[in-house]
Design an enzyme around this catalytic site. Structure first.
Site, PDB file in Angstrom:
ATOM      1  N   TRP A  18       0.850  -1.209   0.000  1.00 42.67           N
ATOM      2  CA  TRP A  18       0.000   0.000   0.000  1.00 42.67           C
ATOM      3  C   TRP A  18       0.877   1.248   0.000  1.00 42.67           C
ATOM      4  O   TRP A  18       1.944   1.276   0.637  1.00 42.67           O
ATOM      5  CB  TRP A  18      -0.857  -0.015   1.262  1.00 42.67           C
ATOM      6  CG  TRP A  18      -1.501   1.304   1.588  1.00 42.67           C
ATOM      7  CD1 TRP A  18      -0.981   2.305   2.361  1.00 42.67           C
ATOM      8  CD2 TRP A  18      -2.783   1.760   1.160  1.00 42.67           C
ATOM      9  NE1 TRP A  18      -1.878   3.357   2.440  1.00 42.67           N
ATOM     10  CE2 TRP A  18      -2.987   3.048   1.720  1.00 42.67           C
ATOM     11  CE3 TRP A  18      -3.798   1.203   0.367  1.00 42.67           C
ATOM     12  CZ2 TRP A  18      -4.149   3.793   1.501  1.00 42.67           C
ATOM     13  CZ3 TRP A  18      -4.955   1.947   0.156  1.00 42.67           C
ATOM     14  CH2 TRP A  18      -5.122   3.222   0.718  1.00 42.67           C
ATOM     15  N   ASN A  20       0.200   5.652   0.507  1.00 39.50           N
ATOM     16  CA  ASN A  20      -0.527   6.921   0.414  1.00 39.50           C
ATOM     17  C   ASN A  20       0.465   8.075   0.394  1.00 39.50           C
ATOM     18  O   ASN A  20       1.346   8.066  -0.489  1.00 39.50           O
ATOM     19  CB  ASN A  20      -1.712   7.045   1.392  1.00 39.50           C
ATOM     20  CG  ASN A  20      -1.439   6.923   2.869  1.00 39.50           C
ATOM     21  OD1 ASN A  20      -1.107   5.858   3.356  1.00 39.50           O
ATOM     22  ND2 ASN A  20      -1.606   7.983   3.615  1.00 39.50           N
ATOM     23  N   ASP A  21       0.358   9.055   1.251  1.00 36.49           N
ATOM     24  CA  ASP A  21       1.089  10.316   1.077  1.00 36.49           C
ATOM     25  C   ASP A  21       2.592  10.193   0.778  1.00 36.49           C
ATOM     26  O   ASP A  21       3.267   9.378   1.393  1.00 36.49           O
ATOM     27  CB  ASP A  21       1.035  11.154   2.370  1.00 36.49           C
ATOM     28  CG  ASP A  21      -0.315  11.178   3.015  1.00 36.49           C
ATOM     29  OD1 ASP A  21      -1.286  10.762   2.395  1.00 36.49           O
ATOM     30  OD2 ASP A  21      -0.384  11.615   4.171  1.00 36.49           O
ATOM     31  N   GLN A  37       3.998   6.960   2.813  1.00 37.74           N
ATOM     32  CA  GLN A  37       3.195   6.179   3.742  1.00 37.74           C
ATOM     33  C   GLN A  37       2.968   4.798   3.139  1.00 37.74           C
ATOM     34  O   GLN A  37       2.459   4.665   2.025  1.00 37.74           O
ATOM     35  CB  GLN A  37       1.844   6.877   3.966  1.00 37.74           C
ATOM     36  CG  GLN A  37       1.929   8.101   4.831  1.00 37.74           C
ATOM     37  CD  GLN A  37       2.115   7.739   6.301  1.00 37.74           C
ATOM     38  OE1 GLN A  37       1.186   7.369   6.982  1.00 37.74           O
ATOM     39  NE2 GLN A  37       3.344   7.839   6.779  1.00 37.74           N
ATOM     40  N   TRP A  45      -4.518   0.124   3.849  1.00 38.95           N
ATOM     41  CA  TRP A  45      -3.983   1.070   4.826  1.00 38.95           C
ATOM     42  C   TRP A  45      -3.851   0.388   6.188  1.00 38.95           C
ATOM     43  O   TRP A  45      -4.739  -0.337   6.608  1.00 38.95           O
ATOM     44  CB  TRP A  45      -4.908   2.289   4.917  1.00 38.95           C
ATOM     45  CG  TRP A  45      -4.367   3.397   5.762  1.00 38.95           C
ATOM     46  CD1 TRP A  45      -3.515   4.382   5.368  1.00 38.95           C
ATOM     47  CD2 TRP A  45      -4.642   3.633   7.145  1.00 38.95           C
ATOM     48  NE1 TRP A  45      -3.235   5.214   6.428  1.00 38.95           N
ATOM     49  CE2 TRP A  45      -3.918   4.780   7.533  1.00 38.95           C
ATOM     50  CE3 TRP A  45      -5.424   2.982   8.113  1.00 38.95           C
ATOM     51  CZ2 TRP A  45      -3.951   5.304   8.824  1.00 38.95           C
ATOM     52  CZ3 TRP A  45      -5.459   3.495   9.401  1.00 38.95           C
ATOM     53  CH2 TRP A  45      -4.735   4.645   9.749  1.00 38.95           C
ATOM     54  N   SER A  78       2.667  10.767   8.405  1.00 42.54           N
ATOM     55  CA  SER A  78       3.387  11.612   7.441  1.00 42.54           C
ATOM     56  C   SER A  78       4.303  12.641   8.097  1.00 42.54           C
ATOM     57  O   SER A  78       4.107  13.039   9.240  1.00 42.54           O
ATOM     58  CB  SER A  78       2.382  12.313   6.533  1.00 42.54           C
ATOM     59  OG  SER A  78       1.842  11.368   5.653  1.00 42.54           O
ATOM     60  N   ARG A 150      -0.612  16.519  13.400  1.00 44.65           N
ATOM     61  CA  ARG A 150       0.234  15.676  12.546  1.00 44.65           C
ATOM     62  C   ARG A 150       0.764  16.374  11.294  1.00 44.65           C
ATOM     63  O   ARG A 150       0.458  17.504  11.017  1.00 44.65           O
ATOM     64  CB  ARG A 150      -0.536  14.411  12.150  1.00 44.65           C
ATOM     65  CG  ARG A 150      -1.833  14.638  11.389  1.00 44.65           C
ATOM     66  CD  ARG A 150      -2.452  13.279  11.038  1.00 44.65           C
ATOM     67  NE  ARG A 150      -3.717  13.408  10.338  1.00 44.65           N
ATOM     68  CZ  ARG A 150      -4.907  13.392  10.930  1.00 44.65           C
ATOM     69  NH1 ARG A 150      -5.002  13.244  12.241  1.00 44.65           N
ATOM     70  NH2 ARG A 150      -6.011  13.508  10.205  1.00 44.65           N
ATOM     71  N   ASP A 151       1.549  15.579  10.557  1.00 47.79           N
ATOM     72  CA  ASP A 151       2.061  15.917   9.219  1.00 47.79           C
ATOM     73  C   ASP A 151       3.030  17.101   9.208  1.00 47.79           C
ATOM     74  O   ASP A 151       2.856  18.063   8.437  1.00 47.79           O
ATOM     75  CB  ASP A 151       0.893  16.162   8.240  1.00 47.79           C
ATOM     76  CG  ASP A 151      -0.095  15.007   8.219  1.00 47.79           C
ATOM     77  OD1 ASP A 151       0.281  13.903   8.661  1.00 47.79           O
ATOM     78  OD2 ASP A 151      -1.235  15.202   7.776  1.00 47.79           O
ATOM     79  N   GLU A 203      -4.987  18.280   6.391  1.00 45.88           N
ATOM     80  CA  GLU A 203      -3.854  17.361   6.492  1.00 45.88           C
ATOM     81  C   GLU A 203      -2.701  17.855   5.613  1.00 45.88           C
ATOM     82  O   GLU A 203      -2.886  18.671   4.706  1.00 45.88           O
ATOM     83  CB  GLU A 203      -4.277  15.950   6.053  1.00 45.88           C
ATOM     84  CG  GLU A 203      -5.391  15.368   6.924  1.00 45.88           C
ATOM     85  CD  GLU A 203      -5.764  13.936   6.587  1.00 45.88           C
ATOM     86  OE1 GLU A 203      -5.923  13.143   7.529  1.00 45.88           O
ATOM     87  OE2 GLU A 203      -5.909  13.598   5.404  1.00 45.88           O
ATOM     88  N   TRP A 287      -9.244   9.600  -0.756  1.00 38.89           N
ATOM     89  CA  TRP A 287      -9.661   8.834   0.418  1.00 38.89           C
ATOM     90  C   TRP A 287     -11.061   8.254   0.265  1.00 38.89           C
ATOM     91  O   TRP A 287     -11.429   7.313   0.956  1.00 38.89           O
ATOM     92  CB  TRP A 287      -9.571   9.697   1.680  1.00 38.89           C
ATOM     93  CG  TRP A 287      -8.185   9.730   2.258  1.00 38.89           C
ATOM     94  CD1 TRP A 287      -7.417  10.831   2.482  1.00 38.89           C
ATOM     95  CD2 TRP A 287      -7.399   8.609   2.694  1.00 38.89           C
ATOM     96  NE1 TRP A 287      -6.199  10.467   3.015  1.00 38.89           N
ATOM     97  CE2 TRP A 287      -6.169   9.109   3.154  1.00 38.89           C
ATOM     98  CE3 TRP A 287      -7.615   7.226   2.716  1.00 38.89           C
ATOM     99  CZ2 TRP A 287      -5.158   8.286   3.649  1.00 38.89           C
ATOM    100  CZ3 TRP A 287      -6.599   6.392   3.203  1.00 38.89           C
ATOM    101  CH2 TRP A 287      -5.399   6.936   3.660  1.00 38.89           C
TER     102      TRP A 287
HETATM  103  C1  FRU Z   1      -3.230  12.063   4.817  1.00 35.69           C
HETATM  104  C2  FRU Z   1      -3.057  11.301   6.118  1.00 35.69           C
HETATM  105  C3  FRU Z   1      -2.181  12.086   7.049  1.00 35.69           C
HETATM  106  C4  FRU Z   1      -1.595  11.029   7.933  1.00 35.69           C
HETATM  107  C5  FRU Z   1      -1.437   9.871   6.983  1.00 35.69           C
HETATM  108  C6  FRU Z   1      -1.669   8.534   7.605  1.00 35.69           C
HETATM  109  O1  FRU Z   1      -3.534  11.275   3.728  1.00 35.69           O
HETATM  110  O2  FRU Z   1      -4.317  11.010   6.678  1.00 35.69           O
HETATM  111  O3  FRU Z   1      -2.843  13.100   7.765  1.00 35.69           O
HETATM  112  O4  FRU Z   1      -0.374  11.424   8.480  1.00 35.69           O
HETATM  113  O5  FRU Z   1      -2.365  10.078   5.932  1.00 35.69           O
HETATM  114  O6  FRU Z   1      -1.410   7.500   6.701  1.00 35.69           O
END
Ligand code: FRU
Length: 441
Positions: A18, A20-21, A37, A45, A78, A150-151, A203, A287
């Site tokens: 998988w 993502n970010d 990610q 996820w 992230s 976060r992030d 985010e 998402w």
């Molecule tokens: C954005 C998010 C971030 C988080 C990450 C978790 O897509 O939700 O806010 O850090 O993905 O995978």
């Protein structure tokens, strides 16, 4: 069922897990690093960790071992990576090795952790060019006792000679700004938002200073991704143009704009350490349906790297311009097609499978002032009811021809119009590779 025909050739996708970010995009000694990610144990996820890939041309990516791995107590959300040129963190080696890479990431603590269900910012560093990472024993370094903090995106702010972090209080729809001399201790500077679109959680923020082409000036751009309320439904990414004085970001009156009008461009952030140019990449998914996208054995890929700056629009307001990094070699591997459409005219490109069964159509309708992408006749578009089949973006009312650039690579279509002022990224799930291009005029 394995879907090799959907696998991108010039977009970063993990082999069998998988994604993502994008996290920690950084250039070091001629090598582009993209952390992302990932779930090291599957194609859904979960078990969030930082995957790692490297490239010298931003087209061909070499997957590397997982850089930061989840534990029983925390998952790794992230964040960003910076090159600590002056070794302000003290993580550098005194020997011949170059400056340390410092990763600033979110520790999302699990139920069994004493910090259960909170999110705080932590550090790791590498002195071998990103191959191995050491967690900082004093983690977390920034804790607000929040469940949705976060992030962190960190950059060196030349004017105040300090590190600046932008992160989110996601549920409050706020970007929080911090400053540090060494990344070990952080001082709160200011808070931005709620502003612009607040329909979804905020985010993955980024704050970058960009030149305004042709003016000799620069402006600051604050990028904020939204979990819902995006321009094509589901998640999306907005940006504000304004000023950052080292403490506070102040948005211009123009308000928020969409960074990409398609459904599939999220969490876009910039590379660190690319002197003289600014590059960004986003996650090419949404998402609303990311978990169901029928690619196998991987799920998720990043957008092309885009070189970004600002340009004045018809009202003399600075807007983002994004131009994909597309060396000549790209054309041999994927569909890259350009078109110019005169004022008042309509231009249409169709890209189909060899048997003509599946196709996407991109239309520039100058009279209506619209860019359209139609994926309704392109394979599996029913895997999620949240998947829009026709996507549109407004075009500026300019006099001259409008240029169009379309890139089709496995399951991703990226459309750039008006010299990259209007972008539209969408996933497609055709039954074979889309290879046949027709210009329908
Ligand atoms: C954005 C998010 C971030 C988080 C990450 C978790 O897509 O939700 O806010 O850090 O993905 O995978």
């Amino acid at each position: 069922m394995s879907t090799p025909h959907l696998r991108p050739r010039i977009h970063l996708a993990p082999a069998s897990t998988w994604l993502n970010d994008p996290n920690g995009l950084v250039l070091l000694d001629g090598v582009y690093h993209a952390f992302f990610q990932t779930n090291p144990e599957g194609d859904g996820w979960g078990n969030m960790s930082w995957g790692h890939a490297t490239s010298t041309d931003l087209l061909t990516w070499q997957e590397q071992p997982v850089a930061l791995r989840h534990t029983e107590h925390e998952v790794i959300y992230s964040g960003s990576v910076v090159v600590d040129h002056a070794n302000t963190s003290g993580f550098g080696d005194s020997g011949a090795a170059g400056p340390p890479l410092v990763a600033v990431y979110t520790s999302a603590y699990t139920d069994v952790s004493p910090r259960a269900r909170t999110q705080a910012q932590s550090l790791a560093h590498s002195t071998d060019g990103g191959a191995s990472w050491t967690l900082h024993p004093g983690n977390p370094v920034l804790d607000r006792a929040s469940s949705d903090f976060r992030d962190p995106k960190v950059f060196w702010h030349r004017q105040s000679e300090s590190w600046v972090m932008v992160a989110v209080e996601a549920v409050h729809r706020q970007v929080v700004l911090y400053r540090s001399a060494d990344m070990l201790s952080w001082e709160h500077l200011s808070t931005f938002g709620p502003a612009g679109s607040t329909e979804g959680v905020w985010e993955c923020p980024d704050l970058v200073e960009l030149p305004v082409a042709g003016t000799g000036r620069s402006a600051w751009v604050l990028v904020v991704s939204l979990g819902a309320g995006g321009p094509a439904g589901g998640s999306g990414t907005q940006y504000f143009v304004g000023d950052f004085d080292g403490v506070t970001f102040t948005a211009d009156a123009a308000g928020a704009r969409w960074l990409d009008h398609g459904p599939d461009h999220y969490a876009a952030v910039s590379f660190d350490n690319t002197p003289g140019r600014r590059l960004m990449m986003g996650w090419a998914s949404n998402w609303a349906y990311a978990a169901e996208v029928p690619t196998s054995p991987w799920r998720g890929c990043l957008s092309l790297a885009r070189e970004v700056d600002l340009v004045l629009d018809e009202a003399a307001l600075p807007v983002l311009r994004q131009r994909p990094v597309l060396p000549a070699a790209a054309v041999e591997r994927v569909v890259v097609q350009r078109l110019a459409v005169a004022a008042g005219a309509t231009g249409r490109l169709r890209v189909s499978t060899a048997d003509g069964e599946d196709r996407v159509e991109v239309t520039v309708d100058r009279a209506a002032g619209l860019l359209l992408l139609d994926r309704s006749a392109c394979g599996d578009v029913t895997f999620s009811p949240a998947l829009p089949t026709v996507v549109t973006a407004p075009l500026p009312a300019a006099d001259g021809p409008v240029d169009l650039l379309v890139v089709v690579d496995g399951c991703v279509v990226e459309v750039y119009a008006v010299d990259g002022r209007v972008c539209l990224t969408a996933l497609v799930l055709p039954s074979a590779r889309l290879t046949v291009v027709e210009v329908l005029g």
